[in-house]
Scaffold this motif. Structure first.
Motif, PDB file in Angstrom:
ATOM      1  N   SER A 170       1.023  -0.855  -0.322  1.00  0.00           N
ATOM      2  CA  SER A 170      -0.136   0.262  -0.442  1.00  0.00           C
ATOM      3  C   SER A 170       0.751   1.150  -0.232  1.00  0.00           C
ATOM      4  O   SER A 170       0.097   2.162  -0.674  1.00  0.00           O
ATOM      5  CB  SER A 170      -0.747   0.097   1.060  1.00  0.00           C
ATOM      6  OG  SER A 170      -0.188   0.267   2.392  1.00  0.00           O
ATOM      7  N   HIS A 171       1.756   0.573   0.236  1.00  0.00           N
ATOM      8  CA  HIS A 171       3.242   2.272   0.807  1.00  0.00           C
ATOM      9  C   HIS A 171       4.365   2.498   0.150  1.00  0.00           C
ATOM     10  O   HIS A 171       5.307   2.275   1.665  1.00  0.00           O
ATOM     11  CB  HIS A 171       2.796   3.449   1.914  1.00  0.00           C
ATOM     12  CG  HIS A 171       1.538   4.133   2.390  1.00  0.00           C
ATOM     13  ND1 HIS A 171       0.508   4.159   1.396  1.00  0.00           N
ATOM     14  CD2 HIS A 171       0.108   4.004   3.734  1.00  0.00           C
ATOM     15  CE1 HIS A 171      -0.494   4.666   2.178  1.00  0.00           C
ATOM     16  NE2 HIS A 171      -1.027   4.413   3.240  1.00  0.00           N
ATOM     17  N   GLY A 172       4.408   1.372  -0.856  1.00  0.00           N
ATOM     18  CA  GLY A 172       5.321   0.932  -1.055  1.00  0.00           C
ATOM     19  C   GLY A 172       5.885  -0.440  -1.067  1.00  0.00           C
ATOM     20  O   GLY A 172       4.225  -1.182  -0.599  1.00  0.00           O
ATOM     21  N   ARG A 230       6.182  -2.892   2.100  1.00  0.00           N
ATOM     22  CA  ARG A 230       6.235  -3.253   3.971  1.00  0.00           C
ATOM     23  C   ARG A 230       6.033  -4.919   3.997  1.00  0.00           C
ATOM     24  O   ARG A 230       5.296  -5.865   3.831  1.00  0.00           O
ATOM     25  CB  ARG A 230       5.534  -2.860   4.601  1.00  0.00           C
ATOM     26  CG  ARG A 230       5.735  -2.435   5.988  1.00  0.00           C
ATOM     27  CD  ARG A 230       4.801  -1.727   7.079  1.00  0.00           C
ATOM     28  NE  ARG A 230       3.352  -2.287   7.179  1.00  0.00           N
ATOM     29  CZ  ARG A 230       2.778  -3.288   7.625  1.00  0.00           C
ATOM     30  NH1 ARG A 230       3.446  -3.858   8.350  1.00  0.00           N
ATOM     31  NH2 ARG A 230       1.535  -3.442   7.156  1.00  0.00           N
TER      32      ARG A 230
END
Length: 115
Positions: free
Chosen positions: A83-85, A87
């Motif tokens: 979702s953000h890069g 993880r």
């Protein structure tokens, strides 16, 4: 391949596009008279909490099965968040999820596969 005794599968779709791409594929196969014996799917979950991730995977597989009424073969699955890069879960989180999802009966019978 069906004429040669092989079972025919729908190609797997990304989680976000099941309702779009897979709907179009299944409609197109049906319109052309092609038989689809089962659906292959990958799954990647971004919630690293074990109970929630197992529930999300289970819900996803059941929703696809209920939508198309075909056996499902889960081709690969893991926890990873895009979702953000990117993880990654800790090794302990990944191991807990894999253990819970396979020993909880999900991979032994709830995949709904008539392989």
């Amino acid at each position: 391949m069906a004429g040669h005794g092989h079972r025919d599968a729908a190609a797997g779709a990304a989680l976000a596009d099941v309702a779009g791409w897979l709907d179009r594929f299944m409609s197109g196969a049906s319109a052309r008279g092609y038989r689809v014996d089962f659906i292959t799917l990958p799954w990647y979950g971004g919630d690293f909490r074990t109970p929630q991730a197992v529930q999300q995977l289970t819900s996803y597989l059941r929703a696809v099965h209920e939508r198309y009424h075909k056996p499902i073969r889960l081709t690969e699955y893991a926890l990873i968040d895009f979702s953000h890069g990117t993880r990654f879960p800790s090794p302990a989180q990944q191991a807990a999820f894999l253990t819970a999802s396979s020993l909880g009966g999900l991979l032994s019978h709830a995949i709904l596969s008539a392989a």
